[in-house]
Design an enzyme around this catalytic site. Structure first.
Site, mmCIF file in Angstrom:
data_model
loop_
_atom_site.group_PDB
_atom_site.id
_atom_site.type_symbol
_atom_site.label_atom_id
_atom_site.label_comp_id
_atom_site.label_asym_id
_atom_site.label_seq_id
_atom_site.Cartn_x
_atom_site.Cartn_y
_atom_site.Cartn_z
ATOM 1 N N MET A 21 0.850 -1.200 0.000
ATOM 2 C CA MET A 21 0.000 0.000 0.000
ATOM 3 C C MET A 21 0.880 1.243 0.000
ATOM 4 O O MET A 21 1.490 1.593 1.019
ATOM 5 C CB MET A 21 -0.934 -0.001 1.214
ATOM 6 C CG MET A 21 -2.061 -1.022 1.116
ATOM 7 S SD MET A 21 -3.261 -0.880 2.439
ATOM 8 C CE MET A 21 -2.359 -1.581 3.816
ATOM 9 N N CYS A 104 -2.650 -1.465 -10.090
ATOM 10 C CA CYS A 104 -2.855 -0.093 -9.637
ATOM 11 C C CYS A 104 -3.839 0.642 -10.569
ATOM 12 O O CYS A 104 -3.645 0.668 -11.780
ATOM 13 C CB CYS A 104 -1.514 0.648 -9.588
ATOM 14 S SG CYS A 104 -1.739 2.355 -9.045
ATOM 15 N N ASN A 205 -6.957 -11.690 -2.457
ATOM 16 C CA ASN A 205 -6.958 -10.364 -1.838
ATOM 17 C C ASN A 205 -8.285 -9.651 -2.122
ATOM 18 O O ASN A 205 -8.870 -9.816 -3.187
ATOM 19 C CB ASN A 205 -5.774 -9.561 -2.408
ATOM 20 C CG ASN A 205 -5.816 -8.085 -2.056
ATOM 21 O OD1 ASN A 205 -5.836 -7.243 -2.944
ATOM 22 N ND2 ASN A 205 -5.833 -7.753 -0.779
ATOM 23 N N GLY A 206 -8.696 -8.858 -1.143
ATOM 24 C CA GLY A 206 -9.879 -8.017 -1.316
ATOM 25 C C GLY A 206 -10.882 -8.197 -0.195
ATOM 26 O O GLY A 206 -11.432 -9.281 0.003
HETATM 27 C C1 LIG Z 1 -3.737 3.444 0.112
HETATM 28 C C2 LIG Z 1 -3.553 2.252 -0.774
HETATM 29 C C3 LIG Z 1 -2.359 2.101 -1.469
HETATM 30 C C4 LIG Z 1 -2.173 0.989 -2.308
HETATM 31 N N1 LIG Z 1 -0.978 0.830 -2.938
HETATM 32 C C5 LIG Z 1 -0.743 -0.296 -3.658
HETATM 33 C C6 LIG Z 1 0.545 -0.545 -4.218
HETATM 34 O O1 LIG Z 1 1.495 0.226 -4.059
HETATM 35 N N2 LIG Z 1 0.682 -1.700 -4.944
HETATM 36 C C7 LIG Z 1 -0.347 -2.585 -5.139
HETATM 37 O O2 LIG Z 1 -0.163 -3.610 -5.787
HETATM 38 N N3 LIG Z 1 -1.543 -2.375 -4.595
HETATM 39 C C8 LIG Z 1 -1.770 -1.270 -3.850
HETATM 40 N N4 LIG Z 1 -2.980 -1.096 -3.250
HETATM 41 C C9 LIG Z 1 -4.010 -2.135 -3.364
HETATM 42 C C10 LIG Z 1 -3.936 -3.122 -2.179
HETATM 43 O O3 LIG Z 1 -2.723 -3.822 -2.190
HETATM 44 C C11 LIG Z 1 -5.102 -4.116 -2.207
HETATM 45 O O4 LIG Z 1 -5.032 -4.840 -3.391
HETATM 46 C C12 LIG Z 1 -6.471 -3.453 -2.113
HETATM 47 O O5 LIG Z 1 -6.498 -2.464 -1.118
HETATM 48 C C13 LIG Z 1 -7.578 -4.484 -1.833
HETATM 49 O O6 LIG Z 1 -7.322 -5.154 -0.628
HETATM 50 P P1 LIG Z 1 -8.114 -4.766 0.738
HETATM 51 O O7 LIG Z 1 -9.591 -4.839 0.431
HETATM 52 O O8 LIG Z 1 -7.656 -5.791 1.732
HETATM 53 O O9 LIG Z 1 -7.708 -3.374 1.081
HETATM 54 C C14 LIG Z 1 -3.203 0.017 -2.442
HETATM 55 C C15 LIG Z 1 -4.398 0.182 -1.739
HETATM 56 C C16 LIG Z 1 -4.587 1.269 -0.911
HETATM 57 C C17 LIG Z 1 -5.882 1.391 -0.161
#
Ligand SMILES: Cc1cc2nc3c(=O)[nH]c(=O)nc-3n(C[C@H](O)[C@H](O)[C@H](O)COP(=O)(O)O)c2cc1C
Length: 334
Positions: A21, A104, A205-206
């Site tokens: 993130m 992304c 993931n998600g």
């Molecule tokens: C603030 C933020 C920054 C993120 N930055 C990245 C990143 O640098 N690389 C990436 O692959 N995913 C990034 N993601 C996506 C997360 O890795 C993840 O796939 C997404 O939040 C869904 O998972 P969750 O529902 O558990 O949050 C980011 C998500 C958030 C909310």
């Protein structure tokens, strides 16, 4: 269920990983997550081209400390040559794994053809992976994808197959399309379909927000590992909760005092690892402090006050005040 999985020669505990993130999961965040049991962590995304042009943030973003291992450094980019060059540079930081971001959704990244834009160009995505794999030698290269670009172009299984053929050692899937950004519901069915499509490990993931949703992801998709992003905001305990559940142990969630102690520990770590002065480093800490205070009586007001913190002493005082407020609230309710 096996207790571990292997990505290349890297052994990872089969509990839960911390998702990459940008702007959130920095070294302090990763160390806190590890302390509470994250099985695997990934760096914030780094531009492959930026690395090749010696971006000043490269070292800060790519450094892997022993306490964080197993850890991946994540790159984004859509040019095979730059990707290969960047991988060679990143190898100097000895990451356990190199991950490529193909999920992304932000316009700045997608506009260059990288991130989730690669979901629309499977051939180029595979070329990027092939170049990275060649350059990485024995270090495994993994890819993080989304379910597709939009609802009418869901292609994660096809994409995963092509990336596996190009040499990807594991695939992480976020079950949302690019169009969804971070809203709506993440699809478990897409993770399941990707798991069926490939034989390399699949990371689901998600929307994992607690042990129950994690177990559901494992059960319904047969995925090899679960990855958590936002569910860990102000909540490194989620990794402990999941490990306890998976190992059949009783889990006692932390009380507010313990949470505030951990919040202050997290802030101290941010200050210690930052090269900025206390006041500026506190800007980084503010959102984390606010997240630790989520879900309590009067949280909204206190979260607002977190965004004004400019010293550690103020954070300490705010935590004490917050604990006192909850104590008073409990008494008043009796
Ligand atoms: C603030 C933020 C920054 C993120 N930055 C990245 C990143 O640098 N690389 C990436 O692959 N995913 C990034 N993601 C996506 C997360 O890795 C993840 O796939 C997404 O939040 C869904 O998972 P969750 O529902 O558990 O949050 C980011 C998500 C958030 C909310």
């Amino acid at each position: 269920m096996n207790d571990t999985l292997k990505i290349g020669e890297v052994t990872i505990e089969r509990t839960a990983a911390l998702a990459p993130m940008a702007g959130v999961a920095d070294r302090a965040y990763r160390l806190m997550s590890k302390k509470y049991g994250a099985a695997y962590v990934i760096s914030e995304m780094v531009s492959a081209k930026g690395i090749c042009y010696n971006d000043r943030k490269t070292a800060e973003l790519c450094t892997v400390t022993d306490e964080e291992r197993p850890m991946a450094v994540q790159l984004f980019g859509n040019e095979p040559d730059f990707m290969a060059e960047a991988v060679k540079i990143v190898l100097d930081y000895s990451p356990d794994i190199i991950d490529i971001n193909m999920g992304c959704p932000v316009p700045k990244v997608v506009g260059t053809g990288a991130g989730s834009a690669l979901m629309k160009n499977v051939k180029l995505a595979a070329d990027v992976v092939e170049a990275a794999v060649k350059a990485a030698g024995s270090t495994p290269v993994t890819v993080k994808i989304r379910s597709g670009w939009s609802a009418d172009s869901i292609n994660a299984p096809e994409m995963a197959k092509a990336l596996e053929a190009a040499g990807a050692a594991a695939i992480a899937v976020h079950g949302r399309t690019r169009d969804m950004f971070y809203s709506g519901e993440s699809s478990i069915d897409v993770v399941k379909a990707v798991k069926k499509a490939v034989s390399v490990p699949v990371i689901g993931n998600g929307d994992i927000i607690n042990a129950d949703s994690c177990v559901k992801m494992y059960r319904e998709t047969c995925c090899d590992l679960v990855m958590i992003g936002r569910g860990s905001y102000g909540n490194p305990f989620i990794f402990q909760e999941i490990a306890a559940k998976l190992h059949g142990k009783i889990y006692t969630p932390p009380d507010l005092e313990e949470k505030m102690k951990v919040m202050l520990e997290h802030i101290r770590l941010i200050l210690e690892l930052s090269e900025k002065c206390e006041e500026l480093a506190m800007h980084e800490a503010r959102k984390h402090a606010a997240w630790y205070m989520n879900g309590y009586y009067g949280s909204a007001k206190f979260r607002g006050r977190c965004y004004q913190l400019s010293s550690y002493a103020e954070a300490e005082a705010l935590a004490a005040e917050f604990i006192e407020l909850q104590r008073q609230h409990k008494i008043n309710k009796m």
